[in-house]
Write a protein that holds these residues in place. Structure first.
Motif, PDB file in Angstrom:
ATOM      1  N   UNK A   1       0.879  -1.279   0.053  1.00  0.00           N
ATOM      2  CA  UNK A   1       0.019   0.044   0.199  1.00  0.00           C
ATOM      3  C   UNK A   1       0.886   1.267  -0.084  1.00  0.00           C
ATOM      4  N   UNK A   2       1.952   1.279   0.888  1.00  0.00           N
ATOM      5  CA  UNK A   2       2.836   2.366   0.680  1.00  0.00           C
ATOM      6  C   UNK A   2       3.500   2.469  -0.578  1.00  0.00           C
ATOM      7  N   UNK A   3       3.978   1.410  -1.148  1.00  0.00           N
ATOM      8  CA  UNK A   3       4.507   1.591  -2.553  1.00  0.00           C
ATOM      9  C   UNK A   3       3.498   2.193  -3.649  1.00  0.00           C
ATOM     10  N   UNK A   4       2.397   1.719  -3.460  1.00  0.00           N
ATOM     11  CA  UNK A   4       1.085   1.977  -4.495  1.00  0.00           C
ATOM     12  C   UNK A   4       1.240   3.753  -4.220  1.00  0.00           C
ATOM     13  N   UNK A   5       1.060   4.316  -2.886  1.00  0.00           N
ATOM     14  CA  UNK A   5       0.652   5.530  -2.769  1.00  0.00           C
ATOM     15  C   UNK A   5       2.075   6.462  -3.255  1.00  0.00           C
ATOM     16  N   UNK A   6       3.061   6.008  -2.848  1.00  0.00           N
ATOM     17  CA  UNK A   6       4.428   6.488  -3.568  1.00  0.00           C
ATOM     18  C   UNK A   6       4.465   6.694  -4.883  1.00  0.00           C
ATOM     19  N   UNK A   7       4.155   5.628  -5.493  1.00  0.00           N
ATOM     20  CA  UNK A   7       4.249   5.691  -7.015  1.00  0.00           C
ATOM     21  C   UNK A   7       3.264   6.682  -7.660  1.00  0.00           C
ATOM     22  N   UNK A   8       2.044   6.752  -6.922  1.00  0.00           N
ATOM     23  CA  UNK A   8       1.139   7.685  -7.364  1.00  0.00           C
ATOM     24  C   UNK A   8       1.624   9.103  -7.318  1.00  0.00           C
ATOM     25  N   UNK A   9       1.969   9.344  -5.881  1.00  0.00           N
ATOM     26  CA  UNK A   9       2.311  10.666  -5.535  1.00  0.00           C
ATOM     27  C   UNK A   9       3.606  11.283  -6.531  1.00  0.00           C
ATOM     28  N   UNK A  18      13.442   4.994  -6.424  1.00  0.00           N
ATOM     29  CA  UNK A  18      14.449   5.786  -5.808  1.00  0.00           C
ATOM     30  C   UNK A  18      14.064   6.334  -4.586  1.00  0.00           C
ATOM     31  N   UNK A  19      13.062   6.657  -4.167  1.00  0.00           N
ATOM     32  CA  UNK A  19      12.431   7.211  -2.950  1.00  0.00           C
ATOM     33  C   UNK A  19      12.650   6.060  -1.944  1.00  0.00           C
ATOM     34  N   UNK A  20      12.250   5.150  -2.376  1.00  0.00           N
ATOM     35  CA  UNK A  20      11.903   4.080  -1.322  1.00  0.00           C
ATOM     36  C   UNK A  20      13.321   2.923  -1.178  1.00  0.00           C
ATOM     37  N   UNK A  21      14.415   3.152  -2.136  1.00  0.00           N
ATOM     38  CA  UNK A  21      15.435   2.179  -1.959  1.00  0.00           C
ATOM     39  C   UNK A  21      15.195   0.691  -2.742  1.00  0.00           C
ATOM     40  N   UNK A  22      14.024   0.950  -3.716  1.00  0.00           N
ATOM     41  CA  UNK A  22      14.064  -0.417  -4.385  1.00  0.00           C
ATOM     42  C   UNK A  22      14.107  -0.030  -5.639  1.00  0.00           C
ATOM     43  N   UNK A  23      14.151  -1.274  -6.526  1.00  0.00           N
ATOM     44  CA  UNK A  23      14.475  -1.105  -8.025  1.00  0.00           C
ATOM     45  C   UNK A  23      12.880  -0.909  -8.681  1.00  0.00           C
ATOM     46  N   UNK A  24      12.501  -0.187  -9.892  1.00  0.00           N
ATOM     47  CA  UNK A  24      11.594  -0.045 -10.534  1.00  0.00           C
ATOM     48  C   UNK A  24      10.856  -1.280 -10.836  1.00  0.00           C
ATOM     49  N   UNK A  25      11.655  -2.619 -10.975  1.00  0.00           N
ATOM     50  CA  UNK A  25      10.955  -3.557 -11.253  1.00  0.00           C
ATOM     51  C   UNK A  25      10.228  -4.114  -9.722  1.00  0.00           C
TER      52      UNK A  25
END
Length: 292
Positions: A1-9, A18-25
């Motif tokens: 849920x946090x990843x989804x909201x961050x992707x929209x924002x 980049x913001x979450x320290x993950x890969x785009x995949x």
């Protein structure tokens, strides 16, 4: 849920990654897993852009509320553990904030990395409750008895002018000689019209000053004084570098500008969070009678 909201924002999987320290995949997999769990698509994705589905719009608003409640619950747990955390909103007068508080604030931020500091600077008297502030520095006599105040070291001021201004001008021996000079007015206090001094014999005097040029910021007053436009009365933190370099000269030796009270205030009748308590302790150490 946090990843989804961050992707929209942030508008893209790459920015969220980049913001979450993950890969785009990885971000894409999180969103796909959420969609699979819900059984409904959240985003329509093309090679160039992404947009929310109708269901995605509705789900996004509820997700924001859930995440906000979760953050509040975690902050409550941190408070119970006594760990300073959460957002701390601080207000200070401009000159004090720029020249005294800002250089020391990183020390507090490094010591308490879970506290998110929000600093605003204003020379007007702010309403802490109305503007959602946790704590404020106040210079001068306190008028709001509803606030809890902690006295800090008195605020020192000085009267100065540039050598270029003083050249060829009437000499200054006593405060009454200021009537023959251009004084630079500070718009947010009685310093606009009257300046006070303690004399060598202990006498306290207040003299009227003429302020042809008026400013509502200490930095603007400093620049005007350095340009030779008049005499300035401002805090020592603001004036000290120019005095040390000889670009300003302190005037009326033997006469002292009275210090002004400096307090740290916060609203009464509410729980003091660990973050607020930690900042009060920091401010007393940094700007109290022993630290200032």
């Amino acid at each position: 849920m946090q990843v989804f909201v961050k992707a929209v924002d942030l508008g893209s999987f790459r920015a969220a990654a980049d913001a979450l320290g993950l890969s785009a995949q990885g971000v894409g997999k999180h969103v796909q897993a959420l969609e699979h769990h819900l059984g409904m698509p959240l985003l329509v994705r093309t090679t160039r852009r992404q947009s929310l589905t109708d269901f995605g719009h509705d789900y996004l608003e509820r997700a924001r509320l859930i995440l906000a409640e979760l953050a509040d619950a975690e902050q409550l747990a941190a408070q119970r553990r006594g760990v300073p955390s959460g957002r701390l909103r601080i207000n200070a007068p401009v000159s004090f904030g720029v020249h005294a508080l800002s250089p020391r604030l990183p020390e507090y931020m490094r010591t308490h990395p879970q506290v998110a500091v929000e600093l605003t600077l204003a020379n007007r008297t702010v309403d802490l409750v109305e503007e959602g502030l946790d704590v404020a520095f106040r210079v001068g006599v306190l008028l709001d008895s509803g606030l809890v105040a902690r006295a800090l070291a008195p605020y020192r001021l000085a009267v100065c002018a540039a050598p270029a201004y003083l050249a060829g001008r009437a000499p200054l021996h006593t405060p009454w000689d200021l009537a023959l000079h251009d004084c630079l007015g500070f718009a947010h206090s009685e310093l606009l019209t009257h300046w006070s001094f303690d004399g060598p014999d202990g006498a306290h005097v207040k003299v009227a000053v003429s302020s042809r040029h008026r400013f509502d910021q200490g930095e603007a007053l400093l620049h005007a004084a350095l340009a030779g436009l008049g005499i300035v009365l401002q805090p020592m933190e603001l004036l000290a570098p120019a005095l040390a370099e000889g670009r300003l000269v302190e005037l009326l030796q033997g006469w002292r500008v009275p210090t002004r009270p400096l307090h740290l205030v916060h609203a009464g009748g509410r729980h003091i969070t660990p973050a607020l308590r930690s900042f009060i302790d920091f401010a007393v150490k940094a700007f109290g009678h022993d630290g200032a």
